[in-house]
Design a protein around this motif. Sequence first.
Motif, short mmCIF file in Angstrom:
data_model
loop_
_atom_site.label_atom_id
_atom_site.label_comp_id
_atom_site.label_asym_id
_atom_site.label_seq_id
_atom_site.Cartn_x
_atom_site.Cartn_y
_atom_site.Cartn_z
N TYR A 150 0.83 -1.20 0.00
CA TYR A 150 0.00 0.00 0.00
C TYR A 150 0.87 1.26 0.00
CZ TYR A 150 -2.59 3.94 1.76
OH TYR A 150 -3.10 5.21 1.92
N ASN A 151 1.87 1.30 0.87
CA ASN A 151 2.74 2.47 0.95
C ASN A 151 3.46 2.72 -0.37
OD1 ASN A 151 2.08 3.08 3.63
ND2 ASN A 151 3.68 1.75 4.45
N GLU A 155 2.88 5.95 -2.88
CA GLU A 155 4.01 6.82 -3.25
C GLU A 155 4.18 6.92 -4.76
OE1 GLU A 155 7.31 5.06 -1.30
OE2 GLU A 155 6.62 5.60 0.73
N ASN A 156 3.75 5.87 -5.47
CA ASN A 156 3.95 5.83 -6.92
C ASN A 156 2.65 5.99 -7.71
OD1 ASN A 156 6.99 5.01 -7.40
ND2 ASN A 156 6.29 3.85 -5.63
N ASN A 157 1.63 6.52 -7.03
CA ASN A 157 0.37 6.91 -7.68
C ASN A 157 -0.38 5.75 -8.36
OD1 ASN A 157 0.78 9.70 -7.00
ND2 ASN A 157 2.24 9.81 -8.71
N TYR A 158 -0.33 4.57 -7.72
CA TYR A 158 -1.09 3.44 -8.24
C TYR A 158 -2.46 3.30 -7.57
CZ TYR A 158 3.01 1.58 -10.68
OH TYR A 158 4.08 1.40 -11.53
N ILE A 159 -2.68 4.04 -6.51
CA ILE A 159 -3.85 3.78 -5.69
C ILE A 159 -4.47 5.09 -5.20
CG2 ILE A 159 -2.54 3.51 -3.53
CD1 ILE A 159 -4.30 0.94 -3.12
N GLU A 160 -4.83 5.91 -6.15
CA GLU A 160 -5.26 7.27 -5.84
C GLU A 160 -6.60 7.33 -5.13
OE1 GLU A 160 -5.09 9.62 -9.35
OE2 GLU A 160 -2.94 9.33 -9.65
N TYR A 165 -9.06 7.09 1.88
CA TYR A 165 -9.84 6.55 3.00
C TYR A 165 -9.02 5.66 3.93
CZ TYR A 165 -13.38 8.23 -0.18
OH TYR A 165 -14.12 9.03 -1.02
N TYR A 166 -7.70 5.72 3.78
CA TYR A 166 -6.83 4.94 4.66
C TYR A 166 -7.01 5.39 6.10
CZ TYR A 166 -2.55 3.25 6.88
OH TYR A 166 -1.66 2.65 7.73
N ARG A 167 -7.14 4.45 7.02
CA ARG A 167 -7.30 4.76 8.44
C ARG A 167 -6.04 4.43 9.24
NH1 ARG A 167 -12.39 5.79 10.72
NH2 ARG A 167 -13.57 6.95 9.16
N ILE A 292 -3.07 -3.62 -8.78
CA ILE A 292 -3.58 -2.86 -7.64
C ILE A 292 -4.29 -1.60 -8.14
CG2 ILE A 292 -2.84 -1.44 -5.67
CD1 ILE A 292 -0.71 -3.59 -5.12
N LYS A 293 -3.73 -0.98 -9.16
CA LYS A 293 -4.37 0.19 -9.76
C LYS A 293 -5.73 -0.18 -10.35
CE LYS A 293 -3.46 4.07 -12.89
NZ LYS A 293 -2.44 4.72 -13.77
N GLN A 294 -5.82 -1.34 -10.97
CA GLN A 294 -7.09 -1.81 -11.53
C GLN A 294 -8.11 -2.03 -10.42
OE1 GLN A 294 -6.73 -5.01 -14.38
NE2 GLN A 294 -8.77 -5.81 -13.88
N ILE A 295 -7.69 -2.64 -9.34
CA ILE A 295 -8.60 -2.87 -8.20
C ILE A 295 -9.05 -1.55 -7.60
CG2 ILE A 295 -8.69 -3.74 -5.83
CD1 ILE A 295 -9.03 -5.96 -7.81
N ASP A 296 -8.15 -0.58 -7.54
CA ASP A 296 -8.51 0.76 -7.05
C ASP A 296 -9.66 1.33 -7.88
OD1 ASP A 296 -7.84 3.03 -5.25
OD2 ASP A 296 -7.33 4.03 -7.12
N GLY A 297 -9.61 1.10 -9.20
CA GLY A 297 -10.69 1.55 -10.07
C GLY A 297 -11.98 0.80 -9.81
#
Length: 344
Positions: A150-151, A155-160, A165-167, A292-297
């Motif tokens: 996740y980190n 940092e590399n803009n894969y999970i915008e 909503y990170y807690r 991970i970017k796809q899942i974020d979408g």
Amino acid sequence: MRIAKIIVLVTLIISNLFLVGCGSESKLQKNNSLELNGVTVFNKDENLVKNYRPKEKIHFKELVKESSEYISIITGDGSVRKTTADIYLSSDSNGVNITYKDKIISDVVGIYLHDNLYSIRDAFYDAKEYLDSEEKVMVILLDGFSLNQYNYAKENNYIEYISKYYRNEALSVYTPVTNAGFAAIITGENPNINGVHDRSFRSMNVDSMFAYALSKKKQAILLEADIKILDTEIEPKLHVDSNNDKNIDDEIFETAKSVAKDEYDLIFVHFHGIDDRGHAYGPQALETMNYIKQIDGYIQELSSIWNGPIILTADHGMHKFEDGGSHGNCIQEDMLVPYFKKEQ
């Protein structure tokens, strides 16, 4: 008689091939994890001491100079005990022991340093709170998504999207594999209580969030891939790779979009693809990050449809191993995952 001998010979050949196959698989599985027989001390950022077995009794503060006010002791049976750092470590033929206030805790596999203890088990209690408040809730399990991943992805803009909503970081359970982590998420209990310790366990000793939803006259659904992982109070809706793209998350996603418009009070969605790619390519490989970017979408689109809060976490993390990734050890990479909560 000659035919009977031929049948026996063929049977023996097939049996030997099967045994060779099983032996090779077991050897592969054994070699695809770290051989640890000591205790690992870790915080949310790194392993401070790895695979340590004291030769003589030692105070914790002599071993680890950097210490938090509280620590959690993780044992081989899956229990987690919160203490202060005023402990002593020792070892015997059975493993590492800890003495705390004249009590001995045996079979210690990990020590987690923290300020506040958060856990993947929190998903159960957060979901319960929403249901008690007459809110419907979606719980999303991202299989094998570590805190380190996740980190790196953030940092590399894969999970915008979900990074908004990170807690907090959340502690998984020992053993950090899917069956055990999944059971902890849906029951709110560690393996020593819920009874699911590793991949060989399917039955739980306690009720899950699905039983709680049913007791409140709520409608619940569990969206899974092609295999039933745990015996829960509701039967999962299984999926197959209908478009032959060697992935099932897209089929799960389509079902999730559909049922999000229905009258369900609890929707549990289990995506597997991050874990699959982490194993195949490595936890921070380009292929894994792109997925991970796809899942974020996917989650962003589900959020636009679902009229309720979303809880999102992982069952376990993953460490880099040779050309791919693995998990199952009590180390920072495998034991810590992100926890998200999107309020409506």
